[in-house]
Design an enzyme around this catalytic site. Structure first.
Site, PDB file in Angstrom:
ATOM      1  N   ASP A 226      45.335  48.834  36.894  1.00  0.00           N
ATOM      2  CA  ASP A 226      44.836  49.213  38.139  1.00  0.00           C
ATOM      3  C   ASP A 226      44.098  50.564  38.150  1.00  0.00           C
ATOM      4  OD1 ASP A 226      44.715  48.055  41.092  1.00  0.00           O
ATOM      5  OD2 ASP A 226      45.118  50.264  40.957  1.00  0.00           O
ATOM      6  N   GLU A 269      39.456  46.121  41.267  1.00  0.00           N
ATOM      7  CA  GLU A 269      39.989  47.118  40.320  1.00  0.00           C
ATOM      8  C   GLU A 269      40.814  46.847  39.427  1.00  0.00           C
ATOM      9  OE1 GLU A 269      41.775  48.612  43.991  1.00  0.00           O
ATOM     10  OE2 GLU A 269      40.105  47.505  43.584  1.00  0.00           O
TER      11      GLU A 269
END
Length: 349
Positions: A226, A269
């Site tokens: 992430d 993301e």
């Protein structure tokens, strides 16, 4: 070689044979290898990398690269290369009309430049790169429509003649339709922004990979990645810069993993890496490589220099464990990395 390639390239082959009269005996071998690569590969990046390598040898270049238009047809994105410095493909792109590559794809015409310092179309890059003194660049045309370019470069001025240009054009024409068809097939399971596989692909593949690993008694690990503080990037610089950051993140993650590994854009993301034949210790090492790859250089986008970091969680699949559970444990480890300060790798118990 595929029939489509043979049909499309018949007239070009005649011109190429004339241009290449008297060339070394290695020519038939290289052309045979190119045809075999096209006919035998379903892995588009591997095919383009091998073609770049063969083309480099064919025209005596220092480096050869292949760039393809993005899904909007607005930018050329570097997809494969041979002979360039490590990391050279990281974030390399040109708008249509920008630089030699952009000029070629915009007009669908080839270009041969004996001295790039004397040609206004050449756009030097600020970042360190393979030195370029001369170059040839040809369009990849599928159905008469430009889909990308193929470029060969040299550190010497005047390194290429008309025969080299004809030869590279022949290779580009040979591969263009197959590249486009392979790309269209991949679109159904590929994220258009980053070129990673998408979540649907993960849902299709991971259960089968888990069964295969269990049947063969081999380890399989999963890494959840992430981007730290990504919302701040979007808020500060806008979504266009955010998209560019994600593209660079994906490129760097791919550079950190191995050829047999699979990178997936999980959503937003978040990325997932499938790591076959990988125990927990090796998975942690790969996670650390990914983390370090993002940390080593800032991302440059729209005139901004942005420090990007990632948090990584890794988990090794347990016997009989479901795809959902192993991804969930990797996800939990990633959030543990966030809580511990971000920009780190945590291992699931």
């Amino acid at each position: 070689m595929w029939p489509s390639a043979i049909a499309t390239c018949r007239s070009s082959a005649i011109r190429t044979r004339e241009a290449m009269a008297g060339r070394p005996e290695q020519l038939p071998r290289i052309l045979f290898e190119i045809g075999k690569t096209i006919g035998g590969s379903r892995d588009l990046p591997a095919m383009m990398s091998r073609i770049s390598e063969l083309a480099t040898e064919l025209v005596g270049a220092d480096a050869t690269s292949i760039m393809l238009l993005d899904s909007q047809g607005e930018r050329l994105m570097a997809k494969a290369a041979h002979g360039l410095r490590v990391g050279r493909l990281d974030g390399v792109s040109f708008a249509v009309g920008e630089g030699v590559a952009g000029w070629v794809v915009q007009r669908g015409e080839p270009a041969r430049i004996d001295d790039v310092s004397q040609d206004d179309r050449f756009v030097p890059r600020d970042a360190p790169s393979t030195p370029i003194a001369s170059m040839i660049c040809v369009p990849l045309l599928a159905g008469g429509r430009p889909i990308g370019v193929m470029t060969a470069t040299s550190q010497r001025t005047g390194a290429f003649d008309q025969a080299d240009l004809e030869m590279l054009a022949f290779v580009a024409q040979t591969i263009a339709l197959d590249v486009e068809n392979a790309r269209l097939r991949k679109l159904t399971v590929t994220d258009p922004l980053t070129g990673c596989y998408n979540r649907e692909y993960l849902h299709m593949q991971l259960p089968a990979r888990l069964r295969e690993a269990e049947d063969h008694g081999t380890p399989l690990s999963v890494a959840m990645i992430d981007v730290d503080h990504f919302k701040d990037v979007n808020d500060a610089y806008g979504h266009a810069v955010g998209d560019r950051v994600l593209t660079v993140v994906a490129d760097r993650l791919r550079a950190a993993i191995r050829g047999r590994d699979v990178l997936v854009r999980y959503g937003g993301e978040e990325f997932v890496a499938l790591l076959p034949d990988t125990d927990l210790a090796a998975a942690r090492d790969i996670g650390e490589r990914m983390r370090a790859k993002l940390e080593e250089n800032p991302v440059h986008a729209e005139g901004q220099s942005i420090d990007v970091r990632v948090s990584v969680g890794v988990a090794r699949a347990r016997p009989g464990e479901s795809a959902q559970d192993v991804v969930g444990r990797a996800d939990a480890a990633m959030y543990a990395a966030k809580r511990a300060g971000r920009n780190r790798v945590e291992v699931a118990p």
